[in-house]
Design an enzyme around this catalytic site. Structure first.
Site: not given
Length: 238
Positions: A16-18, A188
């Site tokens: 995941d990025l954000d 997250d």
């Protein structure tokens, strides 16, 4: 590091990025403020605008096209088009205004401060196995220095429905030419990342930076294979 399920060998990792590779909250907060400032200064018809006005256009677009939430960039663009049209702009003016607004958004959306610890961890991991980014958002890894670590980037809307739907997880496995259970997804969010990855057939790693209690989290319906508190911990798994 905590293990909840037996972790099988894996040959690639997806991220995941954000809020996994950087803190996304200040980025979005600054972006929304700058976009609103741009709109207010763009034309006198918008000088009274607040965030609630922009939300109304987004809600109208969502009600008209419920699946638009899978593609947050198209959702934002259509909301801007509706705003300009509603305030009397002709087609050419609407297209121009929307393009300029989206350029403003894209610039600020990618003013991302990626921690040095993230760069260090990804450098080591990328040297060992293929890494892929899977995001529901619209950050551009190439604009914030993250692109070199990834074999490719998958974005909701362009590459399928948003997580936790399995589309992008399955596409990642297909492009990597790997059995999906030989991929470890890191994120997250217990719903979009952990549950989404597990239900697609991947192994899942929960990044728990805020030291939350998994058993008390309302979104923790499925436990990950492993829980970590920082990205550097991943190096011990390879």
């Amino acid at each position: 590091m905590r293990f909840y399920r037996p972790l099988a060998p894996f040959a690639a990792m997806t991220f995941d990025l954000d809020d996994t590779l950087y803190d996304n909250y200040p980025v979005i907060d600054r972006t929304e403020k700058e976009v609103l400032c741009f709109i207010r200064q763009y034309d006198a018809r918008f000088d009274h605008f607040g965030h609630e006005d922009l939300h109304l256009y987004r809600q109208t677009v969502l009600e008209r096209e419920p699946d638009i939430y899978h593609d947050v960039t198209s959702w934002r663009r259509q909301s801007a088009e509706l705003m300009f049209t509603h305030h009397g702009f002709n087609h050419e003016e609407t297209v121009r205004g929307t393009d300029e607004l989206m350029s403003c958004f894209t610039y600020w959306r990618n003013q991302i401060a990626v921690p040095e610890s993230t760069h260090k961890a990804l450098t080591v991991l990328a040297a060992k196995m293929p890494l892929v980014a899977i995001t529901n958002g619209n950050a551009e890894p190439a604009a914030c220095g993250l692109a070199p670590y990834f074999e490719f980037v998958l974005k909701a809307g362009v590459n399928g429905r948003s997580k936790p739907w399995p589309d992008m997880y399955h596409l990642a496995a297909e492009r990597l030419n790997l059995p999906i259970n030989q991929i470890l997804h890191v994120g997250d969010n217990l719903n979009t990342d952990v549950e989404g990855a597990l239900c697609s057939g991947m192994q899942a790693c929960w990044l728990n930076i805020e030291n939350k209690d998994l058993m008390r989290e309302p979104e923790g319906r499925l436990v990950p294979h492993v829980e970590i508190s920082d990205l550097a911990s991943l190096i011990a798994l390879i």
